[in-house]
Design a protein around this motif. Structure first.
Motif, PDB file in Angstrom:
ATOM      1  N   VAL A  63      20.110   4.317  12.925  1.00 48.78           N
ATOM      2  CA  VAL A  63      20.145   5.394  11.941  1.00 48.78           C
ATOM      3  C   VAL A  63      19.334   4.942  10.732  1.00 48.78           C
ATOM      4  O   VAL A  63      19.617   3.906  10.132  1.00 48.78           O
ATOM      5  CB  VAL A  63      21.586   5.738  11.521  1.00 48.78           C
ATOM      6  N   PHE A  64      18.307   5.724  10.408  1.00 50.66           N
ATOM      7  CA  PHE A  64      17.497   5.448   9.227  1.00 50.66           C
ATOM      8  C   PHE A  64      18.008   6.334   8.089  1.00 50.66           C
ATOM      9  O   PHE A  64      17.961   7.568   8.194  1.00 50.66           O
ATOM     10  CB  PHE A  64      16.023   5.754   9.494  1.00 50.66           C
ATOM     11  N   LEU A  65      18.501   5.718   7.033  1.00 47.88           N
ATOM     12  CA  LEU A  65      18.908   6.455   5.836  1.00 47.88           C
ATOM     13  C   LEU A  65      17.753   6.376   4.841  1.00 47.88           C
ATOM     14  O   LEU A  65      17.451   5.310   4.292  1.00 47.88           O
ATOM     15  CB  LEU A  65      20.177   5.846   5.242  1.00 47.88           C
ATOM     16  N   ILE A  66      17.096   7.515   4.647  1.00 49.63           N
ATOM     17  CA  ILE A  66      15.879   7.559   3.837  1.00 49.63           C
ATOM     18  C   ILE A  66      16.231   8.082   2.446  1.00 49.63           C
ATOM     19  O   ILE A  66      16.797   9.171   2.312  1.00 49.63           O
ATOM     20  CB  ILE A  66      14.824   8.462   4.510  1.00 49.63           C
TER      21      ILE A  66
ATOM     22  N   GLN B 156       3.746   7.011   6.002  1.00 46.31           N
ATOM     23  CA  GLN B 156       2.724   6.298   6.766  1.00 46.31           C
ATOM     24  C   GLN B 156       2.809   4.782   6.604  1.00 46.31           C
ATOM     25  O   GLN B 156       2.604   4.041   7.568  1.00 46.31           O
ATOM     26  CB  GLN B 156       1.322   6.771   6.338  1.00 46.31           C
ATOM     27  N   HIS B 157       3.115   4.334   5.404  1.00 46.63           N
ATOM     28  CA  HIS B 157       3.037   2.896   5.132  1.00 46.63           C
ATOM     29  C   HIS B 157       4.385   2.176   5.066  1.00 46.63           C
ATOM     30  O   HIS B 157       4.430   0.947   5.062  1.00 46.63           O
ATOM     31  CB  HIS B 157       2.277   2.655   3.826  1.00 46.63           C
ATOM     32  N   THR B 158       5.471   2.932   5.023  1.00 44.07           N
ATOM     33  CA  THR B 158       6.789   2.293   4.954  1.00 44.07           C
ATOM     34  C   THR B 158       7.678   2.672   6.133  1.00 44.07           C
ATOM     35  O   THR B 158       8.194   1.802   6.837  1.00 44.07           O
ATOM     36  CB  THR B 158       7.497   2.665   3.638  1.00 44.07           C
ATOM     37  N   LEU B 159       7.858   3.973   6.364  1.00 43.25           N
ATOM     38  CA  LEU B 159       8.785   4.409   7.402  1.00 43.25           C
ATOM     39  C   LEU B 159       8.237   4.182   8.811  1.00 43.25           C
ATOM     40  O   LEU B 159       8.918   3.582   9.665  1.00 43.25           O
ATOM     41  CB  LEU B 159       9.137   5.886   7.205  1.00 43.25           C
ATOM     42  N   LEU B 160       7.029   4.669   9.087  1.00 44.70           N
ATOM     43  CA  LEU B 160       6.488   4.536  10.446  1.00 44.70           C
ATOM     44  C   LEU B 160       6.385   3.090  10.913  1.00 44.70           C
ATOM     45  O   LEU B 160       6.693   2.793  12.073  1.00 44.70           O
ATOM     46  CB  LEU B 160       5.123   5.231  10.543  1.00 44.70           C
ATOM     47  N   PRO B 161       5.958   2.147  10.061  1.00 41.39           N
ATOM     48  CA  PRO B 161       5.945   0.745  10.519  1.00 41.39           C
ATOM     49  C   PRO B 161       7.311   0.242  10.966  1.00 41.39           C
ATOM     50  O   PRO B 161       7.404  -0.568  11.894  1.00 41.39           O
ATOM     51  CB  PRO B 161       5.438  -0.021   9.289  1.00 41.39           C
TER      52      PRO B 161
ATOM     53  N   PHE C 177       9.595  14.411  -4.611  1.00 42.80           N
ATOM     54  CA  PHE C 177       9.213  15.825  -4.642  1.00 42.80           C
ATOM     55  C   PHE C 177       7.698  16.025  -4.556  1.00 42.80           C
ATOM     56  O   PHE C 177       7.235  17.169  -4.571  1.00 42.80           O
ATOM     57  CB  PHE C 177       9.737  16.487  -5.919  1.00 42.80           C
ATOM     58  N   GLN C 178       6.922  14.937  -4.464  1.00 46.13           N
ATOM     59  CA  GLN C 178       5.462  15.046  -4.410  1.00 46.13           C
ATOM     60  C   GLN C 178       4.976  14.777  -2.984  1.00 46.13           C
ATOM     61  O   GLN C 178       5.254  13.724  -2.408  1.00 46.13           O
ATOM     62  CB  GLN C 178       4.812  14.047  -5.378  1.00 46.13           C
ATOM     63  N   TYR C 179       4.216  15.723  -2.427  1.00 46.89           N
ATOM     64  CA  TYR C 179       3.838  15.637  -1.022  1.00 46.89           C
ATOM     65  C   TYR C 179       2.956  14.418  -0.751  1.00 46.89           C
ATOM     66  O   TYR C 179       3.172  13.691   0.232  1.00 46.89           O
ATOM     67  CB  TYR C 179       3.115  16.911  -0.589  1.00 46.89           C
ATOM     68  N   ASP C 180       1.948  14.172  -1.581  1.00 44.10           N
ATOM     69  CA  ASP C 180       1.031  13.061  -1.310  1.00 44.10           C
ATOM     70  C   ASP C 180       1.761  11.718  -1.349  1.00 44.10           C
ATOM     71  O   ASP C 180       1.471  10.823  -0.541  1.00 44.10           O
ATOM     72  CB  ASP C 180      -0.152  13.063  -2.286  1.00 44.10           C
ATOM     73  N   LEU C 181       2.726  11.575  -2.242  1.00 44.38           N
ATOM     74  CA  LEU C 181       3.490  10.327  -2.302  1.00 44.38           C
ATOM     75  C   LEU C 181       4.397  10.188  -1.085  1.00 44.38           C
ATOM     76  O   LEU C 181       4.636   9.083  -0.590  1.00 44.38           O
ATOM     77  CB  LEU C 181       4.310  10.267  -3.592  1.00 44.38           C
TER      78      LEU C 181
ATOM     79  N   THR D 118      15.567  11.692  16.716  1.00 41.68           N
ATOM     80  CA  THR D 118      16.229  12.920  16.274  1.00 41.68           C
ATOM     81  C   THR D 118      16.165  12.969  14.760  1.00 41.68           C
ATOM     82  O   THR D 118      16.560  12.020  14.084  1.00 41.68           O
ATOM     83  CB  THR D 118      17.697  12.959  16.728  1.00 41.68           C
ATOM     84  N   VAL D 119      15.653  14.054  14.231  1.00 39.54           N
ATOM     85  CA  VAL D 119      15.563  14.240  12.783  1.00 39.54           C
ATOM     86  C   VAL D 119      16.747  15.088  12.335  1.00 39.54           C
ATOM     87  O   VAL D 119      16.997  16.164  12.894  1.00 39.54           O
ATOM     88  CB  VAL D 119      14.247  14.937  12.393  1.00 39.54           C
ATOM     89  N   ALA D 120      17.479  14.617  11.341  1.00 34.49           N
ATOM     90  CA  ALA D 120      18.619  15.358  10.803  1.00 34.49           C
ATOM     91  C   ALA D 120      18.140  16.257   9.669  1.00 34.49           C
ATOM     92  O   ALA D 120      17.667  15.770   8.635  1.00 34.49           O
ATOM     93  CB  ALA D 120      19.690  14.397  10.302  1.00 34.49           C
ATOM     94  N   LEU D 121      18.232  17.552   9.892  1.00 31.31           N
ATOM     95  CA  LEU D 121      17.892  18.512   8.844  1.00 31.31           C
ATOM     96  C   LEU D 121      19.165  18.794   8.051  1.00 31.31           C
ATOM     97  O   LEU D 121      19.886  19.743   8.308  1.00 31.31           O
ATOM     98  CB  LEU D 121      17.342  19.796   9.465  1.00 31.31           C
ATOM     99  N   THR D 122      19.421  17.936   7.111  1.00 33.66           N
ATOM    100  CA  THR D 122      20.654  18.049   6.339  1.00 33.66           C
ATOM    101  C   THR D 122      20.372  18.309   4.869  1.00 33.66           C
ATOM    102  O   THR D 122      20.974  19.174   4.253  1.00 33.66           O
ATOM    103  CB  THR D 122      21.494  16.778   6.488  1.00 33.66           C
ATOM    104  N   GLU D 123      19.466  17.564   4.318  1.00 37.90           N
ATOM    105  CA  GLU D 123      19.057  17.809   2.945  1.00 37.90           C
ATOM    106  C   GLU D 123      17.764  17.048   2.715  1.00 37.90           C
ATOM    107  O   GLU D 123      17.330  16.254   3.529  1.00 37.90           O
ATOM    108  CB  GLU D 123      20.138  17.346   1.954  1.00 37.90           C
ATOM    109  N   GLY D 124      17.128  17.327   1.607  1.00 39.83           N
ATOM    110  CA  GLY D 124      15.862  16.673   1.311  1.00 39.83           C
ATOM    111  C   GLY D 124      14.893  17.666   0.708  1.00 39.83           C
ATOM    112  O   GLY D 124      14.971  18.868   0.960  1.00 39.83           O
ATOM    113  N   SER D 125      13.961  17.150  -0.091  1.00 41.06           N
ATOM    114  CA  SER D 125      12.996  18.032  -0.731  1.00 41.06           C
ATOM    115  C   SER D 125      12.039  18.611   0.309  1.00 41.06           C
ATOM    116  O   SER D 125      11.803  17.999   1.363  1.00 41.06           O
ATOM    117  CB  SER D 125      12.192  17.252  -1.774  1.00 41.06           C
ATOM    118  N   PRO D 126      11.466  19.784   0.076  1.00 47.96           N
ATOM    119  CA  PRO D 126      10.493  20.346   1.013  1.00 47.96           C
ATOM    120  C   PRO D 126       9.326  19.403   1.283  1.00 47.96           C
ATOM    121  O   PRO D 126       8.863  19.296   2.420  1.00 47.96           O
ATOM    122  CB  PRO D 126      10.040  21.629   0.308  1.00 47.96           C
ATOM    123  N   ALA D 127       8.868  18.716   0.245  1.00 51.40           N
ATOM    124  CA  ALA D 127       7.749  17.789   0.429  1.00 51.40           C
ATOM    125  C   ALA D 127       8.144  16.634   1.352  1.00 51.40           C
ATOM    126  O   ALA D 127       7.353  16.209   2.212  1.00 51.40           O
ATOM    127  CB  ALA D 127       7.290  17.245  -0.925  1.00 51.40           C
ATOM    128  N   ARG D 128       9.356  16.118   1.203  1.00 49.39           N
ATOM    129  CA  ARG D 128       9.829  15.017   2.040  1.00 49.39           C
ATOM    130  C   ARG D 128       9.951  15.468   3.496  1.00 49.39           C
ATOM    131  O   ARG D 128       9.481  14.795   4.420  1.00 49.39           O
ATOM    132  CB  ARG D 128      11.175  14.519   1.498  1.00 49.39           C
TER     133      ARG D 128
END
Length: 369
Positions: free
Chosen positions: A33-36, A94-99, A84-88, A123-133
């Motif tokens: 389980v990845f808690l992001i 790309q550089h933290t989660l995927l590795p 809340f920023q898409y580019d960030l 499995t992706v949990a659609l529970t909460e999070g910003s639209p950009a995230r």
């Protein structure tokens, strides 16, 4: 925290574990389980970003999960400021989660080769999070074809002090791609005819497959033993009814390589009438079959088993039917062929199936592949 996050974890985790167990069909499943977490940029410049972060909450949730589910490996991944920023978010994914995901995938691939796809399910949990995230996560994980668990009522416990199973919905990758399954009876006339032709072709293939005199497994499909059937619907604008052509993959071990089903059927159509134009090609249906004889045990190791299971469980399939590699996507070369047709024919569609019963179909425009 006590009215939303803990009830959410308490409801999502057991449901997810049950889904994974049914998918794997084995008790030996390693689960992560990845808690992001992350934070926005506080409007009040006197506040530290940590005050707006969910990082500390994730540590509490990690303790909660490991206490009640000691078999789950919990991985904390924090993005810092910029949730809340898409580019960030793209940079973080790309550089933290995927590795971190690749650290799990890499030894699997080294151990079992190409079978890693059948052993790794996200499995992706659609529970909460910003639209950009959520947008960055969905885009980056698309190559894994993840399933989704959607907690669409986050505050039931808050208001009613109870957990409702109906608040939780599992969705397949195909459904989340806004490409839902369509029952055959709801199809339009030409599409229904195409499916009917595929059923006829499948029936003929099965008769040949069970004939011991064929060379399917010993020569024509000796490399993968994974037959793929295709039907191409062709109709000129001045014709009242369509024509259908059949194709199948061929895997003769020669320097020229294999010929996929989709390219085979396009060549067959053009060989029958050289006056056909790309605009005349309306739809192509593709179905994965097996060379297994009736009664052969079905494997639970299937690269898309969870997402396909949401459309129809292998256990509930009619006798003699199978999932195979369905729904099967075109390879790179076939994709290029189909897209060349779609350049002048944007309505050109591809039909795939969740299983060999052909009772439901996925329909996509080729340009969306």
């Amino acid at each position: 925290i006590s009215s939303v996050y803990f009830p959410l974890i308490a409801q999502v985790l057991p449901a997810w574990k049950n889904e994974m167990q049914r998918w794997a069909k084995t008790p030996k499943v390693v689960q992560y389980v990845f808690l992001i977490t992350g934070s926005g940029r506080p409007r009040n410049r006197n506040l530290k970003a940590l005050c707006d972060s969910t990082e500390n909450l994730s540590r509490v949730l990690k303790f909660f999960i490991e206490t009640f589910y000691p078999d789950i490996h919990v991985v904390l991944v924090d993005s810092g400021i910029g949730v809340f920023q898409y580019d960030l978010n793209v940079d973080f994914v790309q550089h933290t989660l995927l590795p971190k995901i690749e650290e799990i995938r890499r030894p699997m691939a080294q151990s079992v080769g190409e079978e890693w796809r059948s052993l790794l399910q996200l499995t992706v949990a659609l529970t909460e999070g910003s639209p950009a995230r959520m947008a960055a996560l969905s885009a980056a994980l698309r190559t894994y074809k993840p399933a989704y668990v959607h907690m669409w009522q986050l505050k039931t416990y808050w208001h009613e002090q109870r957990l409702l199973e109906s608040d939780l919905k599992f969705q397949s990758f195909e459904t989340m791609e806004t490409n839902p399954l369509v029952p055959v009876e709801k199809l339009d006339g030409p599409t229904k005819l195409l499916v009917a032709e595929m059923v006829k072709y499948k029936t003929k293939f099965e008769a040949a497959r069970f004939n011991k005199d064929n060379e399917l497994s010993t020569f024509w499909l000796r490399k993968t033993k994974k037959p793929v059937l295709s039907i191409l619907l062709v109709q000129r604008s001045d014709e009242e009814s369509p024509s259908f052509f059949r194709g199948m993959n061929v895997e003769v071990s020669m320097p020229t390589g294999s010929l996929c089903s989709e390219r085979n059927v396009i060549g067959t159509a053009l060989a029958s009438d050289q006056a056909y134009r790309r605009i005349d090609f309306r739809m192509i249906a593709v179905l994965s079959m097996t060379l297994d004889l009736p009664g052969t045990p079905r494997s639970g190791k299937d690269s898309k088993a969870l997402s396909r299971k949401r459309a129809g469980s292998q256990d509930s399939l009619p006798a003699g039917e199978s999932i195979g590699l369905n729904p099967i996507s075109p390879c790179g070369a076939c994709n290029e062929w189909l897209k060349k047709i779609a350049e002048v024919n944007p309505d050109f569609k591809i039909l795939t199936f969740p299983d060999t019963s052909c009772s439901e179909v996925f329909i996509k425009e080729v340009n969306s592949l």
